[in-house]
Write an enzyme that holds these catalytic residues in place. Structure first.
Site, PDB file in Angstrom:
ATOM      1  N   ALA A 129       0.855  -1.184   0.000  1.00  0.00           N
ATOM      2  CA  ALA A 129       0.000   0.000   0.000  1.00  0.00           C
ATOM      3  C   ALA A 129       0.891   1.234   0.000  1.00  0.00           C
ATOM      4  O   ALA A 129       2.037   1.194   0.447  1.00  0.00           O
ATOM      5  CB  ALA A 129      -0.921  -0.006   1.214  1.00  0.00           C
ATOM      6  N   SER A 130       0.337   2.341  -0.516  1.00  0.00           N
ATOM      7  CA  SER A 130       1.102   3.583  -0.585  1.00  0.00           C
ATOM      8  C   SER A 130       0.211   4.752  -0.193  1.00  0.00           C
ATOM      9  O   SER A 130      -0.937   4.843  -0.623  1.00  0.00           O
ATOM     10  CB  SER A 130       1.656   3.797  -1.992  1.00  0.00           C
ATOM     11  OG  SER A 130       2.404   4.989  -2.063  1.00  0.00           O
ATOM     12  N   SER A 132       0.370   9.181   1.393  1.00  0.00           N
ATOM     13  CA  SER A 132       1.088  10.438   1.182  1.00  0.00           C
ATOM     14  C   SER A 132       2.376  10.523   1.985  1.00  0.00           C
ATOM     15  O   SER A 132       3.342  11.151   1.552  1.00  0.00           O
ATOM     16  CB  SER A 132       0.187  11.617   1.550  1.00  0.00           C
ATOM     17  OG  SER A 132      -0.239  11.495   2.890  1.00  0.00           O
ATOM     18  N   ILE A 133       2.410   9.885   3.158  1.00  0.00           N
ATOM     19  CA  ILE A 133       3.571   9.989   4.040  1.00  0.00           C
ATOM     20  C   ILE A 133       4.495   8.789   3.906  1.00  0.00           C
ATOM     21  O   ILE A 133       5.722   8.929   3.961  1.00  0.00           O
ATOM     22  CB  ILE A 133       3.116  10.129   5.513  1.00  0.00           C
ATOM     23  CG1 ILE A 133       2.204  11.343   5.674  1.00  0.00           C
ATOM     24  CG2 ILE A 133       4.312  10.240   6.441  1.00  0.00           C
ATOM     25  CD1 ILE A 133       2.863  12.658   5.366  1.00  0.00           C
ATOM     26  N   ALA A 134       3.954   7.601   3.744  1.00  0.00           N
ATOM     27  CA  ALA A 134       4.772   6.387   3.755  1.00  0.00           C
ATOM     28  C   ALA A 134       4.112   5.315   2.889  1.00  0.00           C
ATOM     29  O   ALA A 134       2.972   5.463   2.442  1.00  0.00           O
ATOM     30  CB  ALA A 134       4.931   5.882   5.188  1.00  0.00           C
ATOM     31  N   GLN A 135       4.846   4.252   2.661  1.00  0.00           N
ATOM     32  CA  GLN A 135       4.283   3.084   2.004  1.00  0.00           C
ATOM     33  C   GLN A 135       4.727   1.827   2.744  1.00  0.00           C
ATOM     34  O   GLN A 135       5.679   1.848   3.534  1.00  0.00           O
ATOM     35  CB  GLN A 135       4.640   3.031   0.530  1.00  0.00           C
ATOM     36  CG  GLN A 135       6.055   2.707   0.180  1.00  0.00           C
ATOM     37  CD  GLN A 135       6.284   2.750  -1.334  1.00  0.00           C
ATOM     38  OE1 GLN A 135       5.638   3.504  -2.067  1.00  0.00           O
ATOM     39  NE2 GLN A 135       7.217   1.949  -1.813  1.00  0.00           N
ATOM     40  N   VAL A 136       4.033   0.729   2.481  1.00  0.00           N
ATOM     41  CA  VAL A 136       4.201  -0.495   3.256  1.00  0.00           C
ATOM     42  C   VAL A 136       4.612  -1.646   2.337  1.00  0.00           C
ATOM     43  O   VAL A 136       4.063  -1.810   1.243  1.00  0.00           O
ATOM     44  CB  VAL A 136       2.888  -0.843   3.994  1.00  0.00           C
ATOM     45  CG1 VAL A 136       3.011  -2.186   4.708  1.00  0.00           C
ATOM     46  CG2 VAL A 136       2.534   0.251   4.988  1.00  0.00           C
ATOM     47  N   LYS A 150       7.050  -0.502   7.155  1.00  0.00           N
ATOM     48  CA  LYS A 150       6.565   0.827   6.772  1.00  0.00           C
ATOM     49  C   LYS A 150       7.760   1.752   6.577  1.00  0.00           C
ATOM     50  O   LYS A 150       8.649   1.829   7.442  1.00  0.00           O
ATOM     51  CB  LYS A 150       5.633   1.377   7.859  1.00  0.00           C
ATOM     52  CG  LYS A 150       4.894   2.641   7.483  1.00  0.00           C
ATOM     53  CD  LYS A 150       3.850   2.984   8.550  1.00  0.00           C
ATOM     54  CE  LYS A 150       3.027   4.198   8.142  1.00  0.00           C
ATOM     55  NZ  LYS A 150       1.978   4.507   9.147  1.00  0.00           N
ATOM     56  N   ASP A 285      -7.314   8.414  14.467  1.00  0.00           N
ATOM     57  CA  ASP A 285      -7.360   8.323  13.002  1.00  0.00           C
ATOM     58  C   ASP A 285      -8.094   7.045  12.606  1.00  0.00           C
ATOM     59  O   ASP A 285      -7.598   6.242  11.811  1.00  0.00           O
ATOM     60  CB  ASP A 285      -5.940   8.337  12.435  1.00  0.00           C
ATOM     61  CG  ASP A 285      -5.903   8.694  10.950  1.00  0.00           C
ATOM     62  OD1 ASP A 285      -6.907   9.235  10.449  1.00  0.00           O
ATOM     63  OD2 ASP A 285      -4.881   8.432  10.308  1.00  0.00           O
TER      64      ASP A 285
END
Length: 547
Positions: A129-130, A132-136, A150, A285
């Site tokens: 997954a991607s 705005s701040i990070a991707q996994v 992450k 969140d």
């Protein structure tokens, strides 16, 4: 500098393209701006105003992930925004292209100081997954555990700080342009955004938040939080247990798993209130992308929470006032609601309670025209905050996060089970919590809380007692010395006074001898003079000898 100028130019062109001038009240701008750009922007302005929320959303999406994230956070500030803008911004989707797996791998190796092949038995360069701040990315440890890795997006901090500077410049302009602009508190909104998004850049903080949330729900059948692998965590990298569950928004999959949707919705509400009132630490969140469901036991489904970058907390005073506010609202005790806002400092102390009470009643009373199960907790808070705003209510950041989370939980709960009666679920919890705050159990908890501090003072107790006794002994000795000194001085004075008559007698004798030795003086001496001398001697004796 060139990059900032280019970014600013792009923002200006985006504002022009999407006619965001519809958000600016031109009649309240300085005269030189009204006359210079007013005629140009008046073309098609009314049509742009009608769909200003949609235009703002599309503009933020075109500017990229940082502005999308800003719009998402801005959508939670319903205490500051008009409803049409907040509703449209809530539709923002954070769909961001992934960066290369090789680049992610190099960041991992740089920060964890080892090749990926040594760190993991398996590592997928293809991101799972991607955002705005990070991707996994998925991986497997040499010990056999399946994990997710992450990784912070490279260069994102510089981009964020650059965009934040531009946002501050725009916010200051809006704040100075009109009274409406100042009412929206744009600078404060940008400050909140800066604090939130910079925290999300530090995965070490997110790991710590995850660990605390996990401990709070240890052995709980309500919520599961994945394990963090601390040896593989850094500011830019975080490794945690890979979970498997049904996405909470996948209603079809949940139904196919025979999940009890009423139980699932009510347990979500219970999790929220447990975090807020029992733990004072809540996941802020809780959108559907961060929630999964373990359907192993369909009748008592368990939630799984990920992404603990944004967390909220309330102190005891905030919890007390919030619980009493909600209970007073559902009892229609608007006077109590108004008084609580004043007592808590949420509105100025000089606020007229009767006027505030009347304003709250006019907003809240229509809500009771429908069944309690149809009353939105989130809308209640929004209504209260918007009313209080007219009375100069100070923005409470911790309550804004709470409002946002409550809206997410409530919306999700009614998506799962449309007949969810949030009040039936929450009221017993709030009443039980209030009883616990005032009962003997609370007293014992405070005693237990203070016991370690008191225990730490016990070894010092003999020294403290000895020191206190020594001070008392010294004080007594000093008082004895002062008493003896006063007695000695008194004795000297008395001795001096006892010798005084003899001195007077000596003076009289000298005087008499002088008169006798001088017959002429004795002849001149009259009866009045003799009487005056006797009075003088008697007065002197009384003044000196008598106390």
């Amino acid at each position: 500098m060139f990059r900032s100028a280019f970014r600013l130019t792009r923002i200006i062109l985006t504002v022009l393209r999407f006619r965001l001038d519809a958000l600016i009240p031109f009649d309240k701008l300085p005269w030189y701006l009204r006359y210079s750009i007013g005629p140009f922007f008046s073309l098609g302005r009314q049509r742009a105003i009608r769909n200003r929320g949609e235009r703002l959303r599309l503009a933020l999406e075109s500017l990229g992930p940082i502005f999308v994230k800003f719009g998402q956070i801005l959508s939670t500030r319903r205490d500051l925004l008009d409803d049409d803008l907040a509703d449209e911004l809530a539709r923002l989707q954070d769909k961001v292209p992934a960066f290369s797996g090789q680049l992610a791998q190099s960041i991992i190796e740089r920060d964890l100081k080892a090749p990926v092949s040594e760190l993991f038995a398996e590592f997928s360069a293809e991101p799972l997954a991607s955002a705005s701040i990070a991707q996994v990315h998925t991986a497997k440890l040499h010990s056999g555990e399946d994990v997710v890795v992450k990784v912070i997006r490279p260069g994102i901090e510089n981009t964020i700080r650059q965009d934040i500077r531009l946002l501050y410049a725009l916010a200051h302009f809006i704040a100075k342009s009109s009274s409406d602009g100042r009412r929206l508190r744009p600078v404060e909104v940008v400050t909140d955004y800066e604090y939130t998004i910079l925290d999300e850049l530090d995965l070490a903080k997110e790991a710590a938040n995850t660990g605390l949330l996990q401990r709070n729900f240890t052995d709980s059948d309500l919520l599961y939080v994945p394990q963090v692998y601390w040896d593989y965590c850094h500011k830019n990298v975080m490794v945690m247990e890979r979970i498997s569950g049904i996405p909470v928004a996948d209603i079809r999959a949940l139904n196919e798993a025979d999940v009890d949707m009423k139980s699932l919705a009510e347990r979500g509400v219970e999790i929220f209130f447990t975090q807020v009132f029992s733990h004072s630490f809540f996941h802020a969140d809780m959108h559907p992308g961060n929630i999964f469901v373990d359907a192993t036991n369909p009748l008592q489904p368990k939630y799984i929470a990920i992404d603990c970058a944004i967390m909220g907390s309330l102190d005891d005073a905030d919890k007390n006032y919030l619980a009493r506010n909600l209970l007073a609202f559902f009892q229609r005790d608007y006077r109590m609601v108004a008084q609580l806002h004043v007592e808590s400092g949420w509105v100025p102390k000089e606020t007229p309670v009767h006027a505030f009470e009347s304003a709250i009643r006019s907003v809240c009373e229509p809500m009771f025209a429908k069944p309690l199960k149809d009353i939105s907790f989130g809308q209640v808070l929004i209504g209260l905050f918007q009313t209080a705003r007219r009375f100069n209510m100070e923005v409470q950041p911790q309550l804004v996060l709470l409002e946002k989370t409550l809206l997410n939980i409530e919306g999700l709960g009614r998506q799962l089970y449309p007949d969810l009666d949030l009040w039936v679920t929450a009221k017993p919890f709030l009443e039980r919590w209030m009883r616990e705050q005032m009962g003997p159990k609370r007293v014992m908890e405070e005693v237990r809380k203070q016991a370690p501090e008191w225990a730490g003072q016990f070894p010092k107790l003999p020294n403290l007692v000895f020191s206190a006794l020594t001070q008392i002994s010294k004080q007594e000795e000093l008082m004895t010395q002062q008493t003896q000194a006063i007695e000695a001085l008194t004795k000297e004075v008395n001795q001096a006074n006892r010798g005084l008559p003899f001195k007077l007698l000596g003076l009289v004798s000298l005087g008499a001898a002088w008169f006798i030795s001088d017959p002429e003086s004795l002849q001149r001496l009259q009866t009045a003079d003799i009487f005056s001398m006797l009075l003088f001697a008697a007065g002197l004796y009384l003044l000196v000898l008598k106390p």
